[in-house]
Design a protein around this motif. Sequence first.
Motif, PDB file in Angstrom:
ATOM      1  N   THR A 166      47.609  -1.359  44.481  1.00 30.92           N
ATOM      2  CA  THR A 166      47.717  -0.841  43.099  1.00 30.92           C
ATOM      3  C   THR A 166      46.673   0.312  42.957  1.00 30.92           C
ATOM      4  O   THR A 166      47.156   0.794  42.421  1.00 30.92           O
ATOM      5  N   LYS A 167      45.712  -0.401  43.331  1.00 28.83           N
ATOM      6  CA  LYS A 167      44.110   0.139  43.185  1.00 28.83           C
ATOM      7  C   LYS A 167      44.074   1.686  43.573  1.00 28.83           C
ATOM      8  O   LYS A 167      44.337   3.265  43.502  1.00 28.83           O
ATOM      9  N   GLY A 168      45.035   1.327  44.969  1.00 29.58           N
ATOM     10  CA  GLY A 168      44.807   2.837  46.110  1.00 29.58           C
ATOM     11  C   GLY A 168      46.499   4.219  45.046  1.00 29.58           C
ATOM     12  O   GLY A 168      46.476   5.618  44.994  1.00 29.58           O
ATOM     13  N   ASN A 169      47.320   3.712  44.751  1.00 32.66           N
ATOM     14  CA  ASN A 169      48.527   3.727  44.608  1.00 32.66           C
ATOM     15  C   ASN A 169      48.236   4.854  42.744  1.00 32.66           C
ATOM     16  O   ASN A 169      48.692   6.137  42.886  1.00 32.66           O
TER      17      ASN A 169
ATOM     18  N   ILE B 253      49.768  23.871  55.438  1.00 38.63           N
ATOM     19  CA  ILE B 253      49.985  22.610  55.700  1.00 38.63           C
ATOM     20  C   ILE B 253      48.666  21.569  54.804  1.00 38.63           C
ATOM     21  O   ILE B 253      47.830  21.520  56.200  1.00 38.63           O
ATOM     22  N   VAL B 254      48.474  20.619  54.272  1.00 33.93           N
ATOM     23  CA  VAL B 254      47.154  20.311  53.946  1.00 33.93           C
ATOM     24  C   VAL B 254      47.182  18.979  54.406  1.00 33.93           C
ATOM     25  O   VAL B 254      48.415  18.283  53.334  1.00 33.93           O
ATOM     26  N   PHE B 255      46.259  17.878  54.731  1.00 39.03           N
ATOM     27  CA  PHE B 255      46.413  16.019  54.714  1.00 39.03           C
ATOM     28  C   PHE B 255      45.884  16.158  54.329  1.00 39.03           C
ATOM     29  O   PHE B 255      44.277  16.116  54.659  1.00 39.03           O
ATOM     30  N   VAL B 256      46.009  14.966  53.532  1.00 37.17           N
ATOM     31  CA  VAL B 256      44.961  14.398  52.438  1.00 37.17           C
ATOM     32  C   VAL B 256      44.895  13.038  52.487  1.00 37.17           C
ATOM     33  O   VAL B 256      45.980  12.260  52.191  1.00 37.17           O
ATOM     34  N   GLU B 257      43.314  12.628  52.292  1.00 37.08           N
ATOM     35  CA  GLU B 257      42.929  11.145  52.721  1.00 37.08           C
ATOM     36  C   GLU B 257      42.734  10.851  50.735  1.00 37.08           C
ATOM     37  O   GLU B 257      41.853  12.105  50.064  1.00 37.08           O
ATOM     38  N   VAL B 258      43.081   9.376  50.062  1.00 34.19           N
ATOM     39  CA  VAL B 258      42.638   9.840  48.543  1.00 34.19           C
ATOM     40  C   VAL B 258      41.636   8.328  49.294  1.00 34.19           C
ATOM     41  O   VAL B 258      42.243   7.247  49.528  1.00 34.19           O
ATOM     42  N   LYS B 259      40.739   8.350  48.705  1.00 30.88           N
ATOM     43  CA  LYS B 259      39.947   7.245  48.623  1.00 30.88           C
ATOM     44  C   LYS B 259      39.718   7.261  46.658  1.00 30.88           C
ATOM     45  O   LYS B 259      38.975   7.484  46.123  1.00 30.88           O
ATOM     46  N   THR B 260      40.221   6.084  46.202  1.00 32.53           N
ATOM     47  CA  THR B 260      39.796   5.359  45.139  1.00 32.53           C
ATOM     48  C   THR B 260      38.318   3.888  45.454  1.00 32.53           C
ATOM     49  O   THR B 260      38.739   3.075  45.572  1.00 32.53           O
ATOM     50  N   ARG B 261      37.287   4.477  44.336  1.00 33.59           N
ATOM     51  CA  ARG B 261      36.554   3.248  44.194  1.00 33.59           C
ATOM     52  C   ARG B 261      36.190   2.820  42.238  1.00 33.59           C
ATOM     53  O   ARG B 261      37.207   4.465  41.521  1.00 33.59           O
ATOM     54  N   PHE B 262      36.717   2.220  41.757  1.00 27.67           N
ATOM     55  CA  PHE B 262      36.305   2.000  40.253  1.00 27.67           C
ATOM     56  C   PHE B 262      34.577   1.505  39.856  1.00 27.67           C
ATOM     57  O   PHE B 262      34.335   1.016  38.992  1.00 27.67           O
TER      58      PHE B 262
ATOM     59  N   PHE C  10      42.401  19.822  56.319  1.00 26.61           N
ATOM     60  CA  PHE C  10      42.226  18.203  56.021  1.00 26.61           C
ATOM     61  C   PHE C  10      40.761  18.238  55.591  1.00 26.61           C
ATOM     62  O   PHE C  10      40.073  18.518  55.880  1.00 26.61           O
ATOM     63  N   ASP C  11      42.096  17.631  54.216  1.00 27.51           N
ATOM     64  CA  ASP C  11      40.863  17.100  52.918  1.00 27.51           C
ATOM     65  C   ASP C  11      40.516  15.522  52.617  1.00 27.51           C
ATOM     66  O   ASP C  11      41.516  14.690  52.865  1.00 27.51           O
ATOM     67  N   ILE C  12      39.535  15.675  52.025  1.00 32.19           N
ATOM     68  CA  ILE C  12      40.114  14.393  51.348  1.00 32.19           C
ATOM     69  C   ILE C  12      39.176  14.344  49.497  1.00 32.19           C
ATOM     70  O   ILE C  12      38.645  15.047  49.255  1.00 32.19           O
ATOM     71  N   ILE C  13      40.279  13.049  48.784  1.00 31.19           N
ATOM     72  CA  ILE C  13      40.080  13.523  47.973  1.00 31.19           C
ATOM     73  C   ILE C  13      39.141  12.262  47.402  1.00 31.19           C
ATOM     74  O   ILE C  13      40.151  10.673  47.709  1.00 31.19           O
ATOM     75  N   SER C  14      38.317  12.306  46.427  1.00 31.12           N
ATOM     76  CA  SER C  14      37.855  11.356  46.463  1.00 31.12           C
ATOM     77  C   SER C  14      37.567  11.220  44.635  1.00 31.12           C
ATOM     78  O   SER C  14      37.372  11.792  44.167  1.00 31.12           O
ATOM     79  N   ILE C  15      37.855   9.979  44.680  1.00 30.46           N
ATOM     80  CA  ILE C  15      38.189   9.382  43.457  1.00 30.46           C
ATOM     81  C   ILE C  15      37.426   7.708  42.624  1.00 30.46           C
ATOM     82  O   ILE C  15      37.344   7.190  43.693  1.00 30.46           O
ATOM     83  N   VAL C  16      36.279   8.580  41.435  1.00 35.21           N
ATOM     84  CA  VAL C  16      36.206   6.700  41.405  1.00 35.21           C
ATOM     85  C   VAL C  16      36.166   6.892  39.986  1.00 35.21           C
ATOM     86  O   VAL C  16      35.917   8.175  38.626  1.00 35.21           O
TER      87      VAL C  16
END
Length: 160
Positions: free
Chosen positions: A38-41, A80-89, A127-133
Amino acid sequence: MPWNDRVYAAFYAPQASPVCSVKHSFVLKMQIKQQNKTKGNWGEERAAEHLMSKGYRIVAKQWKSLRFEIDIIAEKGNEIVFVEVKTRFSEDYGQPWEAVKGDKRRKICNSADQYIRMHQCDQEPRFDIISIVHSNHTTKITHLESAFRPTLWYPLPSRN
């Protein structure tokens, strides 16, 4: 409660059966897994909104094929951009993007290769990374463009 009664309660009171303990452990693990999903989504939705606000066109979210998966596939210009998303709280364990290391990068690259072959893409991959805090009612998004490059794997020559 006298000391003798406390000792008895601690060591001789009936314990939960191992079957109940295993079942409880399994249920707890499944609940944690669902919370993480759920947090990842939630994070992937924020990342997609961020990309669209920067002029990217979202091609796919949570793309899967066999054992391959990519969080977000987007296009911008001839890339074409492949994105890895990492979420932390919280930031207690460092920045989310720091978790994308060797094995994870290799999996992302293999997944991108599979996507490119299936869809016959002729665009330049990135290859991108999106980091969410998200903590203290604020959300900080860090977009690392060209965060890593695919590494080529080839067998080493034999020493004979």
